[in-house]
Write a protein that holds these residues in place. Structure first.
Motif, PDB file in Angstrom:
ATOM      1  N   ARG A  17     -61.109 -30.490  -7.517  1.00  0.00           N
ATOM      2  CA  ARG A  17     -60.377 -31.022  -8.653  1.00  0.00           C
ATOM      3  C   ARG A  17     -60.585 -30.177  -9.908  1.00  0.00           C
ATOM      4  NH1 ARG A  17     -61.388 -36.742  -8.583  1.00  0.00           N
ATOM      5  NH2 ARG A  17     -60.269 -36.784  -6.618  1.00  0.00           N
ATOM      6  N   PRO A  18     -61.811 -29.939 -10.302  1.00  0.00           N
ATOM      7  CA  PRO A  18     -61.988 -29.071 -11.472  1.00  0.00           C
ATOM      8  C   PRO A  18     -61.413 -27.676 -11.219  1.00  0.00           C
ATOM      9  CG  PRO A  18     -64.090 -29.982 -10.762  1.00  0.00           C
ATOM     10  CD  PRO A  18     -63.099 -30.397  -9.760  1.00  0.00           C
ATOM     11  N   ARG A  23     -57.580 -23.725 -12.601  1.00  0.00           N
ATOM     12  CA  ARG A  23     -56.487 -22.798 -12.298  1.00  0.00           C
ATOM     13  C   ARG A  23     -55.254 -23.107 -13.132  1.00  0.00           C
ATOM     14  NH1 ARG A  23     -55.544 -22.048  -5.981  1.00  0.00           N
ATOM     15  NH2 ARG A  23     -56.288 -24.173  -5.927  1.00  0.00           N
ATOM     16  N   PHE A  24     -55.033 -24.408 -13.365  1.00  0.00           N
ATOM     17  CA  PHE A  24     -53.877 -24.798 -14.161  1.00  0.00           C
ATOM     18  C   PHE A  24     -54.023 -24.279 -15.590  1.00  0.00           C
ATOM     19  CE2 PHE A  24     -51.549 -27.611 -16.980  1.00  0.00           C
ATOM     20  CZ  PHE A  24     -50.298 -27.555 -16.395  1.00  0.00           C
ATOM     21  N   ILE A  25     -55.240 -24.443 -16.117  1.00  0.00           N
ATOM     22  CA  ILE A  25     -55.458 -23.987 -17.496  1.00  0.00           C
ATOM     23  C   ILE A  25     -55.345 -22.469 -17.578  1.00  0.00           C
ATOM     24  CG2 ILE A  25     -57.182 -23.819 -19.352  1.00  0.00           C
ATOM     25  CD1 ILE A  25     -58.122 -26.629 -18.427  1.00  0.00           C
TER      26      ILE A  25
ATOM     27  N   LEU B 105     -50.039 -18.383  -8.434  1.00  0.00           N
ATOM     28  CA  LEU B 105     -49.695 -19.620  -9.129  1.00  0.00           C
ATOM     29  C   LEU B 105     -49.678 -20.815  -8.170  1.00  0.00           C
ATOM     30  CD1 LEU B 105     -48.644 -20.347 -12.073  1.00  0.00           C
ATOM     31  CD2 LEU B 105     -46.470 -20.631 -10.939  1.00  0.00           C
ATOM     32  N   THR B 106     -50.462 -21.838  -8.507  1.00  0.00           N
ATOM     33  CA  THR B 106     -50.455 -23.062  -7.697  1.00  0.00           C
ATOM     34  C   THR B 106     -49.121 -23.774  -7.888  1.00  0.00           C
ATOM     35  OG1 THR B 106     -52.768 -23.227  -8.296  1.00  0.00           O
ATOM     36  CG2 THR B 106     -51.822 -25.083  -7.094  1.00  0.00           C
ATOM     37  N   GLY B 107     -48.540 -24.254  -6.814  1.00  0.00           N
ATOM     38  CA  GLY B 107     -47.289 -25.001  -6.909  1.00  0.00           C
ATOM     39  C   GLY B 107     -46.061 -24.130  -6.898  1.00  0.00           C
ATOM     40  N   ARG B 108     -46.254 -22.845  -6.644  1.00  0.00           N
ATOM     41  CA  ARG B 108     -45.140 -21.923  -6.668  1.00  0.00           C
ATOM     42  C   ARG B 108     -44.131 -22.240  -5.560  1.00  0.00           C
ATOM     43  NH1 ARG B 108     -45.518 -16.990  -3.777  1.00  0.00           N
ATOM     44  NH2 ARG B 108     -44.069 -15.402  -4.479  1.00  0.00           N
TER      45      ARG B 108
END
Lengths: 317, 293
Positions: A17-18, A23-25, B105-108
């Protein structure tokens, strides 16, 4: 055992989760770049898909989607009972087959002819010229046709008169609608359609032709035994994809040709949806017609793609 | 290649070259006829059957179509929509394509699916119309741009192009402390100008040629682009009962053939002028598009 497995899974998730957030950040700038485009697809593509529910309602603009009454399959039942449905289906299939029979081979033949040209400048000039109509809007293509086919001093009718024939009212006639439709497609797209075939032909090993020449094969035989088999797979894929597109006959094109005199032969799903929905305000009924068309279209495209993969060629999706 | 000099081959060549010449002429003569017809007088067109070169040159038709504002307004609208629309579309497309081109990229993949699925299935004319209406876009110039802002096909071509740029570029820029925005605008875009030019031309031609969105979303005749004006003058005046919308300036009498031709020329000319650039780029683009997305 099970507990430990579940536990370790939880541990992994806790770790992930973190990691996911990190990765999103890290990539937030990339998500910001995608966001406007993503919103476009949601608003103008996916919300309308949700809007298809009005096909099962008696939609009234002042009630909106939320307050319009549900009517089940009423509009679909009406469609299938409608004589118009038979007409539209017949027109769609007929125009498709005419298109397949008279348009589809033209770019192949034209590409074969261009491929035999050895004088490069000649080839380039011809290509340049035959690509031009592709960049013209359907309004321009149809307008030029109308000016030339007009009863009022249209050049084609003037030629008919010169040759001693009667004038023909092409634009209002039911018999001339279909040939006119196919000829306009050929005029606009045949040249452009050669590009993909020419690219495939450029990849053929010249050694094959040389060997054939030494064996005394004529030019036609070389085309028949070398060029055509080499582009066979491209032809198969394009043919299958075209079949997947049966229902896409070109709304922009036919809408221009359609008039009260040729409606019987020219009406297709899209033009019918347009007239019934936006001109007559039957939102729900016309949405049901469009829904039916989209579903059949989706099935056709998926089957076509599956078929082309099955045929050993690469699908597009 | 060894030259083939048999008689059969020569006959083949003569037939092939002649046929191609005829095909090219048949494709192009209608344009010449219309251009020539637009530069002559109504009288000449009435008496001469085949006009490829006018004997009496005249600007009568052009003077007539520019005597009112209808055609000029249409041209201005089309130019505005084409310029603004191309910029807007290109901006959204390039941004989204770049984001989707980054493999880390995650969700690509799910986002790509969201895009590709719209090529297979659509809500159709009426539900889309209702969305456009609820957003208050009816009768606005934006209605010709916003609802068709991104073409999924162009987006995929652009993404493929970005994806094929060497990955080392981004990495070394990152080590130097560049942000993703910096990488896109200072490194990726300058390197992608050929692809951006191609896709811009795709968009520009589509916007110039668009008429169906205007017919769907604009009832205000004053905002119509040149293509819709062309349809009014040429398609609807030839005694066809398609649409009832009339145009004040031309309603009094059906326009002369020469006038119709002049309007066609005006709507066609911009495309013919950029055509040399188009042809070079578009042939490439058409092939790019055939590569699996």
């Amino acid at each position: 055992m099970r507990d430990t497995a579940a536990l370790s899974e939880m541990v992994v998730k806790e770790k992930q989760r973190p990691e996911l957030r990190r990765r999103f950040i890290k990539n937030r700038a990339l998500y910001m770049m995608i966001l406007p485009g993503f919103l476009f697809f949601v608003i103008f593509k996916y919300i309308p898909m949700g809007g298809l529910v009005i096909a099962f309602q008696d939609y009234q603009p002042y009630n909106g989607i939320w307050n319009s009454p549900w009517v089940g399959w009423k509009h679909f039942e009406r469609l299938f009972a409608d004589q118009m449905f038979v007409t539209i289906l017949r027109n769609t299939l007929l125009l498709f087959f005419l298109n397949l029979l008279f348009y589809f081979p033209v770019p192949i033949i034209l590409a074969l002819m261009l491929n035999e040209v050895r004088i490069n400048i000649f080839k380039r000039v011809v290509q340049t010229v035959v690509y031009i109509p592709h960049f013209m809007s359907w309004v321009i293509i149809v307008s030029i046709s109308f000016v030339m086919l007009s009863m009022d001093r249209g050049i084609i009718n003037e030629l008919f008169v010169m040759m001693g024939f009667e004038k023909v009212n092409f634009l209002m006639s039911t018999e001339w609608f279909r040939p006119m439709y196919v000829l306009q497609i050929i005029w606009r797209e045949a040249g452009w359609g050669t590009i993909i075939y020419l690219a495939a032909m450029a990849a053929i090993d010249p050694g094959l032709y040389e060997a054939a020449r030494i064996d005394g094969a004529s030019r036609l035989r070389q085309i028949w035994h070398i060029t055509l088999p080499s582009i066979r797979s491209v032809i198969v894929v394009l043919l299958i994809l075209k079949i997947g597109d049966v229902l896409e006959l070109g709304f922009e094109h036919i809408y221009l040709l359609l008039n009260s005199m040729n409606r019987e032969v020219a009406e297709i799903f899209d033009t019918y949806v347009f007239t019934a929905g936006l001109r007559q305000g039957q939102f729900s009924y016309s949405t049901a017609v469009g829904f039916f068309k989209s579903i059949v279209g989706l099935i056709l495209v998926i089957s076509a793609n599956w078929l082309s993969k099955k045929a050993g060629e690469e699908g597009i999706y | 290649m060894v030259q083939d000099k048999t008689i059969g081959s020569r006959i083949f060549n003569v037939v092939n070259y002649s046929l191609l010449l005829v095909i090219a002429l048949v494709t192009f003569l209608p344009f010449i006829h219309v251009i020539a017809g637009s530069f002559t007088t109504a009288g000449e067109l009435a008496t001469k059957q085949l006009v490829l070169v006018p004997t009496t040159w005249s600007l009568e038709a052009y003077r007539y179509i520019f005597s009112t504002n209808t055609v000029l307004t249409g041209l201005a609208t089309s130019i505005g929509v084409t310029a603004g629309g191309t910029l807007f579309s290109m901006f959204l497309t390039a941004l989204m394509a770049y984001g989707l081109s980054r493999r880390d990229l995650t969700g690509r993949r799910p986002i790509m699916f969201v895009v590709v699925f719209t090529m297979l299935f659509s809500g159709g004319i009426i539900p889309t119309f209702l969305v456009v209406k609820s957003m208050g876009l009816i009768d606005s110039y934006a209605a010709m741009v916003v609802p068709t802002a991104i073409n999924a096909f162009n987006l995929i071509i652009m993404r493929n192009f970005f994806q094929n740029l060497p990955e080392g570029l981004e990495e070394s820029a990152k080590i130097d402390g560049a942000s993703d925005w910096g990488i896109l605008f200072r490194i990726v875009i300058p390197l992608s100008m050929p692809a951006i030019a191609t896709i811009s031309l795709f968009y520009a031609v589509t916007y110039w040629n668009t008429y169906i969105t205007a017919i769907l979303y604009l009832t205000d005749a004053g905002k119509w682009p040149i293509q819709v004006i062309l349809r009014q003058i040429v398609v609807l005046s030839s005694g066809l009962a398609g649409d009832t919308s009339s145009m004040d300036d031309f309603a009094s009498r059906p326009p002369e053939q020469t006038v119709k031709m002049a309007v066609i020329v005006v709507a066609t000319l911009p495309i013919l002028l950029v055509y040399p650039f188009l042809q070079k780029h578009f042939a490439k683009g058409a092939l790019l598009g055939s590569i699996k997305g």
